[in-house]
Design an enzyme around this catalytic site. Structure first.
Site, PDB file in Angstrom:
ATOM      1  N   CYS A   1      -0.042  12.180 -16.508  1.00  0.00           N
ATOM      2  CA  CYS A   1      -0.591  13.283 -17.301  1.00  0.00           C
ATOM      3  C   CYS A   1      -2.101  13.333 -17.107  1.00  0.00           C
ATOM      4  CB  CYS A   1      -0.250  13.056 -18.773  1.00  0.00           C
ATOM      5  SG  CYS A   1      -1.101  14.202 -19.870  1.00  0.00           S
TER       6      CYS A   1
ATOM      7  N   GLN B   1       0.852  -1.195   0.000  1.00  0.00           N
ATOM      8  CA  GLN B   1       0.000   0.000   0.000  1.00  0.00           C
ATOM      9  C   GLN B   1       0.884   1.240   0.000  1.00  0.00           C
ATOM     10  OE1 GLN B   1      -3.447  -0.512   3.013  1.00  0.00           O
ATOM     11  NE2 GLN B   1      -1.832  -1.850   3.709  1.00  0.00           N
TER      12      GLN B   1
ATOM     13  N   HIS C   1      -1.335   1.357  -4.434  1.00  0.00           N
ATOM     14  CA  HIS C   1      -1.799   2.737  -4.262  1.00  0.00           C
ATOM     15  C   HIS C   1      -0.950   3.744  -5.030  1.00  0.00           C
ATOM     16  CE1 HIS C   1      -4.014   1.548  -0.272  1.00  0.00           C
ATOM     17  NE2 HIS C   1      -4.650   1.177  -1.351  1.00  0.00           N
TER      18      HIS C   1
ATOM     19  N   ASP D   1       6.022   4.906  -1.204  1.00  0.00           N
ATOM     20  CA  ASP D   1       7.473   5.147  -1.263  1.00  0.00           C
ATOM     21  C   ASP D   1       8.116   4.100  -2.174  1.00  0.00           C
ATOM     22  OD1 ASP D   1       8.276   2.759   0.230  1.00  0.00           O
ATOM     23  OD2 ASP D   1       7.526   3.750   2.031  1.00  0.00           O
TER      24      ASP D   1
HETATM   25  P1  NAD Z   1      -1.424   3.169   8.878  1.00  0.00           P
HETATM   26  O1  NAD Z   1      -0.621   4.371   9.221  1.00  0.00           O
HETATM   27  O2  NAD Z   1      -2.895   3.270   8.940  1.00  0.00           O
HETATM   28  O3  NAD Z   1      -0.973   1.987   9.858  1.00  0.00           O
HETATM   29  C1  NAD Z   1       0.374   1.709  10.090  1.00  0.00           C
HETATM   30  C2  NAD Z   1       0.458   0.498  11.002  1.00  0.00           C
HETATM   31  O4  NAD Z   1       1.831   0.168  11.134  1.00  0.00           O
HETATM   32  C3  NAD Z   1      -0.092   0.734  12.407  1.00  0.00           C
HETATM   33  O5  NAD Z   1      -0.979  -0.333  12.746  1.00  0.00           O
HETATM   34  C4  NAD Z   1       1.144   0.728  13.313  1.00  0.00           C
HETATM   35  O6  NAD Z   1       0.911   0.085  14.542  1.00  0.00           O
HETATM   36  C5  NAD Z   1       2.108  -0.094  12.491  1.00  0.00           C
HETATM   37  N1  NAD Z   1       3.518   0.254  12.707  1.00  0.00           N
HETATM   38  C6  NAD Z   1       4.069   1.477  12.944  1.00  0.00           C
HETATM   39  N2  NAD Z   1       5.392   1.385  13.046  1.00  0.00           N
HETATM   40  C7  NAD Z   1       5.706   0.073  12.862  1.00  0.00           C
HETATM   41  C8  NAD Z   1       6.917  -0.655  12.844  1.00  0.00           C
HETATM   42  N3  NAD Z   1       8.101  -0.057  13.031  1.00  0.00           N
HETATM   43  N4  NAD Z   1       6.862  -1.991  12.636  1.00  0.00           N
HETATM   44  C9  NAD Z   1       5.664  -2.628  12.454  1.00  0.00           C
HETATM   45  N5  NAD Z   1       4.493  -1.974  12.454  1.00  0.00           N
HETATM   46  C10 NAD Z   1       4.507  -0.638  12.646  1.00  0.00           C
HETATM   47  O7  NAD Z   1      -0.923   2.668   7.457  1.00  0.00           O
HETATM   48  P2  NAD Z   1      -1.614   1.756   6.331  1.00  0.00           P
HETATM   49  O8  NAD Z   1      -2.471   0.733   6.967  1.00  0.00           O
HETATM   50  O9  NAD Z   1      -0.527   1.376   5.399  1.00  0.00           O
HETATM   51  O10 NAD Z   1      -2.606   2.739   5.537  1.00  0.00           O
HETATM   52  C11 NAD Z   1      -2.099   3.972   5.166  1.00  0.00           C
HETATM   53  C12 NAD Z   1      -2.361   4.473   3.766  1.00  0.00           C
HETATM   54  O11 NAD Z   1      -1.532   5.623   3.653  1.00  0.00           O
HETATM   55  C13 NAD Z   1      -1.911   3.560   2.657  1.00  0.00           C
HETATM   56  O12 NAD Z   1      -2.940   3.518   1.755  1.00  0.00           O
HETATM   57  C14 NAD Z   1      -0.674   4.239   2.020  1.00  0.00           C
HETATM   58  O13 NAD Z   1      -0.839   4.391   0.624  1.00  0.00           O
HETATM   59  C15 NAD Z   1      -0.567   5.608   2.622  1.00  0.00           C
HETATM   60  N6  NAD Z   1       0.765   5.938   3.240  1.00  0.00           N
HETATM   61  C16 NAD Z   1       1.942   5.463   2.708  1.00  0.00           C
HETATM   62  C17 NAD Z   1       3.160   5.751   3.318  1.00  0.00           C
HETATM   63  C18 NAD Z   1       4.437   5.225   2.684  1.00  0.00           C
HETATM   64  O14 NAD Z   1       4.442   4.969   1.472  1.00  0.00           O
HETATM   65  N7  NAD Z   1       5.520   5.019   3.440  1.00  0.00           N
HETATM   66  C19 NAD Z   1       3.216   6.523   4.469  1.00  0.00           C
HETATM   67  C20 NAD Z   1       2.007   7.007   5.000  1.00  0.00           C
HETATM   68  C21 NAD Z   1       0.791   6.712   4.372  1.00  0.00           C
END
Ligand code: NAD
Length: 244
Positions: free
Chosen positions: A116, A90, A108, A93
């Site tokens: 574009c 999801q 995503h 990055d």
């Molecule tokens: P979320 O933020 O809703 O949940 C993140 C989960 O990861 C939490 O349950 C948390 O407890 C857990 N977590 C935090 N640190 C951790 C670690 N070090 N090790 C293991 N688990 C850990 O994220 P989601 O469920 O991926 O949904 C978020 C949406 O936001 C996605 O659709 C995504 O596209 C987008 N998003 C992406 C990024 C990225 O690409 N890095 C960052 C932020 C949001």
């Protein structure tokens, strides 16, 4: 666990947290200080493209300052040394790609790419000019260059690669593995992948910092930092499977 024939992995923002990228739902319920509707919906882009462009330009630029961590690398090792695997992320990055994951489906979208608005064509655009928060990037595909939008699946849009995801889950059989890492289980359809995999007989394993809303969909739950837990888990599995 016996050696599975196939593995489906789903990752979320938590796997990149130890690389220094903020997760989606911090304690304050905001993403980098913004409400979701302000920056991650088609309506936001239509209403206030400058704010959305600025937000995503900062996220795009942040990629230049982060590196994959041990959890990303553990999944690369699982793919190289284990059975056939599809890694669905999801995350927007590029840390799985940079850790060397090959069979990757960013459902995503990807921050590195722009799309574009006129032709829908995608381009990888990470030059200094493309990372200017004050000026929209323009395409090189139309006779009159058109504005480009982030190649991100916003809330209300259909995730990418759904057919491939359905096919990968349908191909799972009894004893195959579905591993989910670092996601809160709020965002659908990704949040339904573990339940779907379990319904066809796969073993579902979770690695997450705390229990997600769909914790009941997992046969095995490992709570902790992905960078600590995942390398040990992958190590143990590969050893177990090679001993059989
Ligand atoms: P979320 O933020 O809703 O949940 C993140 C989960 O990861 C939490 O349950 C948390 O407890 C857990 N977590 C935090 N640190 C951790 C670690 N070090 N090790 C293991 N688990 C850990 O994220 P989601 O469920 O991926 O949904 C978020 C949406 O936001 C996605 O659709 C995504 O596209 C987008 N998003 C992406 C990024 C990225 O690409 N890095 C960052 C932020 C949001």
């Amino acid at each position: 666990m016996l050696r599975p024939e196939r593995i489906v992995v789903l990752t979320g923002a938590g796997i990149s947290a130890e690389s220094g990228l903020a997760t989606f739902r911090g304690d304050d319920g905001l993403w980098e200080g913004h409400r979701i509707e302000e920056v991650a919906t088609p309506a936001a882009w239509w209403r206030d493209p400058e704010t959305v462009w600025r937000f995503y330009t900062l996220r795009r630029r942040a990629l230049l300052d982060v590196e994959p961590n041990d959890a990303h690398r553990a999944l690369t090792r699982l793919e190289r040394e284990g059975p056939e695997m599809l890694l669905i992320t999801q995350n927007v990055d590029d840390l799985h790609q940079r850790a060397g994951s090959g069979s990757l489906l960013p459902m995503h979208g990807q921050l590195r790419m722009l799309r574009c608005e006129q032709s829908g064509r995608r381009q990888e655009r990470m030059s200094e000019a493309d990372l200017d928060a004050r000026v929209f990037a323009e395409c090189t595909c139309c006779s009159t260059p058109s504005r480009m939008r982030p190649d991100i699946v916003w809330f209300g849009e259909i995730p990418m690669g759904m057919e491939r995801i359905h096919a990968a889950i349908d191909a799972l059989q009894h004893g195959d593995l579905c591993l989910v890492v670092g996601t809160s289980g709020h965002v659908h359809p990704a949040a339904g992948i573990a339940a779907a995999a379990r319904s066809v007989g796969a073993i579902t394993v979770l690695v997450n910092l705390d229990a997600p809303v769909n914790v009941g969909d997992f046969d095995e739950v490992h709570l902790g930092l992905a960078g600590d837990v995942l390398p040990e888990l992958v190590d143990a599995w590969l050893k177990e499977w090679s001993d059989v």
